[in-house]
Design an enzyme around this catalytic site. Structure first.
Site, PDB file in Angstrom:
ATOM      1  N   GLU A 168       0.811  -1.219   0.000  1.00  0.00           N
ATOM      2  CA  GLU A 168       0.000   0.000   0.000  1.00  0.00           C
ATOM      3  C   GLU A 168       0.843   1.268   0.000  1.00  0.00           C
ATOM      4  O   GLU A 168       0.348   2.361   0.263  1.00  0.00           O
ATOM      5  CB  GLU A 168      -0.947  -0.001   1.213  1.00  0.00           C
ATOM      6  CG  GLU A 168      -1.968  -1.118   1.154  1.00  0.00           C
ATOM      7  CD  GLU A 168      -2.959  -1.100   2.307  1.00  0.00           C
ATOM      8  OE1 GLU A 168      -2.719  -0.380   3.304  1.00  0.00           O
ATOM      9  OE2 GLU A 168      -3.968  -1.824   2.220  1.00  0.00           O
ATOM     10  N   ASP A 198      -3.692  -0.603  12.277  1.00  0.00           N
ATOM     11  CA  ASP A 198      -4.471  -1.786  11.878  1.00  0.00           C
ATOM     12  C   ASP A 198      -3.609  -2.993  12.221  1.00  0.00           C
ATOM     13  O   ASP A 198      -2.634  -3.288  11.536  1.00  0.00           O
ATOM     14  CB  ASP A 198      -4.788  -1.754  10.374  1.00  0.00           C
ATOM     15  CG  ASP A 198      -5.582  -2.984   9.933  1.00  0.00           C
ATOM     16  OD1 ASP A 198      -5.901  -3.836  10.797  1.00  0.00           O
ATOM     17  OD2 ASP A 198      -5.884  -3.102   8.727  1.00  0.00           O
ATOM     18  N   LYS A 287     -15.729  -1.999   2.992  1.00  0.00           N
ATOM     19  CA  LYS A 287     -15.031  -2.280   1.738  1.00  0.00           C
ATOM     20  C   LYS A 287     -16.054  -2.856   0.767  1.00  0.00           C
ATOM     21  O   LYS A 287     -16.561  -3.969   1.007  1.00  0.00           O
ATOM     22  CB  LYS A 287     -13.917  -3.307   1.971  1.00  0.00           C
ATOM     23  CG  LYS A 287     -12.725  -2.789   2.780  1.00  0.00           C
ATOM     24  CD  LYS A 287     -11.802  -3.932   3.178  1.00  0.00           C
ATOM     25  CE  LYS A 287     -10.495  -3.441   3.776  1.00  0.00           C
ATOM     26  NZ  LYS A 287      -9.746  -4.536   4.443  1.00  0.00           N
ATOM     27  N   LYS A 338     -10.071   5.623   4.370  1.00  0.00           N
ATOM     28  CA  LYS A 338      -8.760   5.011   4.572  1.00  0.00           C
ATOM     29  C   LYS A 338      -8.281   4.553   3.201  1.00  0.00           C
ATOM     30  O   LYS A 338      -8.787   3.570   2.657  1.00  0.00           O
ATOM     31  CB  LYS A 338      -8.925   3.822   5.519  1.00  0.00           C
ATOM     32  CG  LYS A 338      -7.638   3.075   5.850  1.00  0.00           C
ATOM     33  CD  LYS A 338      -7.978   1.813   6.641  1.00  0.00           C
ATOM     34  CE  LYS A 338      -6.753   1.054   7.079  1.00  0.00           C
ATOM     35  NZ  LYS A 338      -6.941  -0.401   7.030  1.00  0.00           N
TER      36      LYS A 338
HETATM   37  P1  PGA Z   1      -6.354  -6.193   2.416  1.00  0.00           P
HETATM   38  O1  PGA Z   1      -6.054  -5.497   3.809  1.00  0.00           O
HETATM   39  O2  PGA Z   1      -6.870  -5.189   1.457  1.00  0.00           O
HETATM   40  O3  PGA Z   1      -5.009  -6.748   2.030  1.00  0.00           O
HETATM   41  O4  PGA Z   1      -7.336  -7.276   2.719  1.00  0.00           O
HETATM   42  C1  PGA Z   1      -6.374  -4.216   4.149  1.00  0.00           C
HETATM   43  C2  PGA Z   1      -6.806  -4.126   5.573  1.00  0.00           C
HETATM   44  O5  PGA Z   1      -6.679  -5.112   6.341  1.00  0.00           O
HETATM   45  O6  PGA Z   1      -7.322  -3.088   5.987  1.00  0.00           O
HETATM   46 ZN    ZN Z   2      -7.771  -4.084   8.089  1.00  0.00          ZN
END
Ligand code: PGA
Ligand code: ZN
Length: 363
Positions: A168, A198, A287, A338
């Site tokens: 990221e 996190d 998400k 985020k």
């Molecule tokens: P991921 O993790 O997109 O790799 O699942 C992001 C998070 O845990 O916030």
């Molecule tokens: Zn997370």
């Protein structure tokens, strides 16, 4: 419909839909919750072929769940979200929704966990959120400034630091969790931000123990440790401090901090209700591809707000050049986004918000 196979920021295949000239593409996670909707029900090539043949009715994706669900029945959340993001953009993005408030940007500056091979850091993301910025633009610039500043400070404690980054775009030095927290605390006043973490604790929870490089903690010890960290480093935000099934344990995490469920809730309203009933969280990660539906995103955001739970819309570690989450943040008035700080896919989403801020100020 025109549909393409494209790469996300981690180099994995994903789906891009072109709906009446408007594009939408879906991200992919790496530290995924086990209760998330499946990315694909069959495989990417088959689902792209299905999408190409779809006869998409002109429906309101936020209101008419049945109609869109009927035609996407055989598709996983990647194909569904690529299609719905494209339809959302076709309808005008945030302008199609009623809300007009800008979110605050929460972004990770340092990280490890499953987002970097062989990382020394068990905690996945060390985040900052500006607390004095007057505009979104100022907040985004503040985050970026600190991301550059802390880079130069990492060479001293980690002599071998060679600009390693997580998926990221956060720096990934060879330090331990508390070294990083100390560093962030030291500069939080000067750069005017609050600290978040996190932990993504499911990723190092094995055989009923939280496994750190230098220690193993039982569930109760982990709760005490997290509460100690909240106090010592004045943590504003802790995400997934415990394993994804531990609703009861979450209830004992100090709610002076935002206690955020990501893998715990997986954008699932039934899991949110269970968490609320047990006072497990006071915030949740949203998400879109965890549930594969913008109807469900709107539903859970509204439900959370009504019950004083703070929704936080989030990117995934494998991202694309799609800014639909920025538009959702404004249009659904989600108070925090985020979406990282660094890298073209993350900056694209932040720049989209800066554009919207400008648009709204001209009215
Ligand atoms: P991921 O993790 O997109 O790799 O699942 C992001 C998070 O845990 O916030
Ligand atoms: Zn997370």
């Amino acid at each position: 419909m025109q549909v393409n196979k494209i790469k996300n920021s981690r180099g994995e295949d994903t789906v891009e839909v072109n709906y009446n000239g408007f594009r939408g593409s879906a991200p992919g996670g790496k530290s995924k919750g086990i209760y998330e909707a499946k990315d694909f029900l069959t495989n990417i090539d088959d689902e792209i072929s299905q999408l190409k043949e779809l006869n998409v009715p002109d429906v309101n994706i936020f209101d008419d769940f049945e109609k869109i669900d009927n035609i996407t029945n055989n598709l996983g959340s990647t194909a569904r979200i690529a299609l719905e993001f494209a339809m959302f953009q076709y309808k005008g993005g945030y302008k199609f929704l009623d809300g007009r408030k800008l979110p605050r940007p929460l972004g990770n500056v340092i990280g490890g966990g499953m987002h970097k091979d062989n990382s020394n850091l068990e905690f996945q993301e060390f985040l900052i959120i500006p607390n004095k910025a007057k505009t979104l633009k100022e907040a985004v610039e503040n985050n970026l400034k600190f991301h550059a500043f802390i880079h130069d400070k990492l060479k001293k404690p980690d002599k071998n630091f060679n600009d390693e980054k997580t998926d990221e775009g956060a720096w990934s030095p060879n330090l331990n969790n508390e070294d990083v927290l100390k560093l962030l605390k030291k500069y939080s006043g000067k750069f005017k931000f609050k600290i978040g973490v996190d932990m993504a604790a499911s990723s190092f929870f094995k055989n009923n123990l939280y496994k750190y490089k230098d220690k193993e903690l039982t569930k109760d010890e982990q709760i005490d440790y997290i509460n100690k960290l909240i106090k010592k480093y004045d943590l504003y935000y802790v995400e997934d401090p415990l394993n994804q099934d531990d609703f009861l344990g979450f209830a004992y995490i100090n709610k002076k901090a935002l206690v955020v469920g990501d893998d715990l809730i997986v954008t699932n309203i039934e899991r949110l209700k269970r968490a609320m009933h047990l006072n497990a969280v006071n915030a949740l990660i949203v998400k879109p591809n965890q549930c594969g539906s913008l109807f469900k995103v709107k539903e859970i955001v509204e439900y959370a707000k009504k019950n004083n739970i703070i929704p936080i819309i989030s990117h995934r570690s494998g991202e694309t050049m799609d800014a639909s989450i920025s538009h959702l943040a404004v249009g659904l008035e989600i108070p925090i986004i985020k979406t990282g700080i660094f890298g073209k896919e993350r900056e694209y989403k932040l720049n989209e918000l800066i554009k919207i801020e400008k648009e709204l100020s001209l009215k």
